[in-house]
Every structure is written in structure tokens, then in C-alpha cells.
Design an enzyme around this catalytic site. Sequence first.
Site, PDB file in Angstrom:
ATOM      1  N   ASP A  87       0.197 -35.994  60.280  1.00 41.50           N
ATOM      2  CA  ASP A  87       0.296 -37.868  60.319  1.00 41.50           C
ATOM      3  C   ASP A  87      -0.242 -39.179  59.024  1.00 41.50           C
ATOM      4  O   ASP A  87      -1.469 -38.186  58.980  1.00 41.50           O
ATOM      5  CB  ASP A  87      -1.088 -38.251  61.664  1.00 41.50           C
ATOM      6  CG  ASP A  87      -1.333 -40.333  61.515  1.00 41.50           C
ATOM      7  OD1 ASP A  87      -0.342 -40.661  60.467  1.00 41.50           O
ATOM      8  OD2 ASP A  87      -1.783 -40.671  62.800  1.00 41.50           O
ATOM      9  N   HIS A  94      -5.307 -40.823  66.363  1.00 39.07           N
ATOM     10  CA  HIS A  94      -4.480 -42.165  66.774  1.00 39.07           C
ATOM     11  C   HIS A  94      -3.478 -41.814  67.672  1.00 39.07           C
ATOM     12  O   HIS A  94      -3.821 -40.762  67.879  1.00 39.07           O
ATOM     13  CB  HIS A  94      -4.028 -42.657  65.255  1.00 39.07           C
ATOM     14  CG  HIS A  94      -4.237 -44.375  65.508  1.00 39.07           C
ATOM     15  ND1 HIS A  94      -2.662 -44.867  66.143  1.00 39.07           N
ATOM     16  CD2 HIS A  94      -3.810 -45.080  64.250  1.00 39.07           C
ATOM     17  CE1 HIS A  94      -1.997 -46.039  65.909  1.00 39.07           C
ATOM     18  NE2 HIS A  94      -2.503 -46.187  65.635  1.00 39.07           N
ATOM     19  N   CYS A 129      -7.679 -47.940  67.612  1.00 39.79           N
ATOM     20  CA  CYS A 129      -6.309 -47.383  68.218  1.00 39.79           C
ATOM     21  C   CYS A 129      -6.837 -45.937  68.484  1.00 39.79           C
ATOM     22  O   CYS A 129      -6.284 -45.033  68.394  1.00 39.79           O
ATOM     23  CB  CYS A 129      -4.973 -48.099  67.891  1.00 39.79           C
ATOM     24  SG  CYS A 129      -4.039 -48.868  67.438  1.00 39.79           S
ATOM     25  N   LYS A 148       1.089 -49.839  54.997  1.00 43.02           N
ATOM     26  CA  LYS A 148       0.130 -49.029  54.243  1.00 43.02           C
ATOM     27  C   LYS A 148      -0.240 -48.704  52.497  1.00 43.02           C
ATOM     28  O   LYS A 148      -0.926 -47.790  52.487  1.00 43.02           O
ATOM     29  CB  LYS A 148      -0.597 -48.199  55.743  1.00 43.02           C
ATOM     30  CG  LYS A 148      -0.414 -48.738  56.274  1.00 43.02           C
ATOM     31  CD  LYS A 148      -1.076 -47.615  58.183  1.00 43.02           C
ATOM     32  CE  LYS A 148      -1.604 -48.556  59.222  1.00 43.02           C
ATOM     33  NZ  LYS A 148      -2.954 -47.464  59.858  1.00 43.02           N
ATOM     34  N   GLN A 183      -2.461 -42.685  57.127  1.00 40.55           N
ATOM     35  CA  GLN A 183      -3.895 -43.301  55.980  1.00 40.55           C
ATOM     36  C   GLN A 183      -3.530 -42.914  54.896  1.00 40.55           C
ATOM     37  O   GLN A 183      -4.762 -42.930  53.592  1.00 40.55           O
ATOM     38  CB  GLN A 183      -5.359 -43.087  56.684  1.00 40.55           C
ATOM     39  CG  GLN A 183      -5.105 -43.908  58.114  1.00 40.55           C
ATOM     40  CD  GLN A 183      -5.053 -45.540  57.688  1.00 40.55           C
ATOM     41  OE1 GLN A 183      -5.553 -46.019  56.477  1.00 40.55           O
ATOM     42  NE2 GLN A 183      -4.329 -46.055  58.382  1.00 40.55           N
TER      43      GLN A 183
END
Length: 405
Positions: free
Chosen positions: A199, A122, A363, A225, A202
Site C-alpha cells: 500500500d 489503513h 482510518c 497524495k 503514503q
Amino acid sequence: MSFDVAAIRAQFPLLQRDVDGKPLAYLDNAATTQKPQAVIDALIDFYTQCNANVHRGAHHLSDEATRRYEKARDTVAQFINAKHREEVIWTSGTTESINLVANGVGQLFKVGDEIIVTELEHHANLVTWQQACKRSGATLKICPIFDSGELDIDAFYALLNEKTRLVALPHVSNALGTINPIVEISKKAKQKGAWILVDGAQGIAHGNVDVQAIGCDFYAFSGHKLFGPTGVGVLWGRKEILETFPVWQTGGEMIADVDYQDATWGALPNRLEAGTPNIAGVIGLGAAVKWLSKLDIEAMQAHEQDLLDYATKCAEGLEGMRIVGTAPNKIGVMSFQLDNAHPADIGFILDKQGVAIRTGDNCAQPLMKRLGLPGTARASFSIYNTRNDIDQLFEALKKAKKMLA
């Protein structure tokens, strides 16, 4: 293992609405998740019962707000198995969390150092390290992927060496759904003396995030999220590393002592949390984590896998549809192309059928360039989705196919 999706779905008020006279099939969960009533109630209760600033007041409302605010930190720390509660730093989201780390460790980078990211990134986990390298003279290395969207782990090992200072990669690709082997990568990175940042934007909503078991140094994620509010997120970092960080922002709350000429900083987590925080957002995130923690995580994961398998089978039966991202280990993200149709046109037609998806580059422009695509249409599934949602998606895709032929 049974999973009562109807009971789960009933707890999400927004999912009960129609769009253009059609029942809503919300399949844009990789962009943001909907909020259960428990989270909405927590926000309303804060604003109607104890709205006050935290850590500052000498009155009941402030004490109550502070108690709820710090309880949320304990809830999140337990959820990700942090060793110390002060390792949980509140931010505005994953992007700010990653930037906070770049501010903290970036001061130590120098010419000759190397940072490894992947082709899956991302923008938030790519551009941040691009800029850190430009400031420091360090070199950015890119680990390639296969056409399936799976990380080329042998290529990663070839990049990793004694010059590597940091490895930063996604737990899960937001564009393709690929789950990366972060435990294995963390182990190899630590053997070379490198820090590792995950990261987790997700990955966090799909269960079993244990930062100690992963072995990383930093794990970043966003509340929205994870069925929580927007505008709030978490940076988890190892205490011994966070304590070496320079202050991120200056202002109230993070001060130990100040006079007109100088100031000293407080202890973690305050020193990295300047100013009045997003109190309601933090409390809402705590409520979301508490709500999610009550579910059977294995059953939840099995349900999401069933949705992905069913959608994949449906895609295989629709002529002209091609799934983009076929890694064997992935979550419920299905990026795709439909004949030669532009993703934006697909999204527009689906919206008129009550189906919400994401279109574009997600993105992740460099990834799309790597795949030779202008972008994709992306359907992403969550615990409250059903096979009926997927049936509605594919009925809408059949209409789009005819209209765009």
C-alpha cells in the site's frame, strides 16, 4: 543540499490564501496534497483544448486526448520503474487498487491459506483482506508492532510460512509515519512463495519508489497524495500475474469481441479498465509525476526530514505534548496528544489560527485501539512546508493548551 522551498511554494496557488484572517499553514498532507499550477494547467488545457473520449473516436480531439492519456501511463511507468507500461492500471485510487488485487487473487485462496497484514493498516488494506478471508476461508494473520510504531520484524518472520499466500502492508503508515522495510519483507515473502502487495498511498510522494528493486508483486497508490487530482490512482502489478486476473468490471473498452451470448476480453491494460476512464484525472496525474520528477529528490527528502526534526524538537519543548509514533525510520508525520485534550478540540482551535491538521483515528481504528488511544491529532509535512508553518502550528498549540486547560 539546498532546496528552494520558496520557489516550490510559489507554484501552489492555494497556499497563498488566508483562513479566518490568518495565513494558511497546511499540515494535512497525509490526507491529501495541494496541487501545483502545472497540474491545474494540465486539467484546464485538456478541457479547453482536447476534451474527448479516448481510444474511441476517429477525429483529431479523440486522437489528442488518447495521446495525452497514454503518455501519462508511460510517465508513471517510468517514475516507478515498471518493466512494462501495461503493468500500470488506472483506478480511482489506492482503495480500488487493493480491491482489484483482492478480486484477482482472492479467487485462489482456500481454507488453510494465510494472509499477513500488520497492526499499522489503513482500513483499505485491512478490511479488504478481512473480507477476502471470509469469502475464501483463509486465515488473516496480524503482524504486531512495538509501542514506537515500528514493525516487529522477528514476529513477522515467525508468522511467515509455507501457508502464507499474500503479505499486504503499507510502505509508510499514514497514522504514524513509520517506514516499513518493504525490500527485506518482499525478499522473505518471495522465498516462501507468497505474493506481496504494498500500500504505497503514503510512500509514493516521498521519492525513490522502484517496484523492481522493491521486489513486490503489486504496488498501489493514489494521485491526490502525489500532488495530482482526486479520483485517480494506480495499481502496478507484475504483468504475468495481472494476465491471470479475472475481469474486474465489464463494459466498454475491455472487450476483444462480443456477441449476444458471450464475450472475450482484450489485453492488458484494457481488460482491467472497463468504461470511460477519468481522462482528465489521468492526464493531471501524469503532469504531477512529470513536475515532481524534475525536482532534486535527495534535496526534497532532506528538506522533509529537516521539517520533521524541527517539529520534533519543538514538541519536546512543549509541556504536555506527547508524540505518538517514534520509530527511528519515518517520514514527516507527527501524530500527537496534548495533555488530556480531545483531538477534535485541538483541531478546532488550530483551524481558527489558520493551521490545518487531521484529527481522529486516521482510518486506522485497530491501530488506535492497539495504542490505547481514541485518536490523535496529526500534522503531516510536504515539500512546500516551511519552518514558519511549524512555528505557526506550535503557537496555535500553546493557545489551545491554555484554552483547554
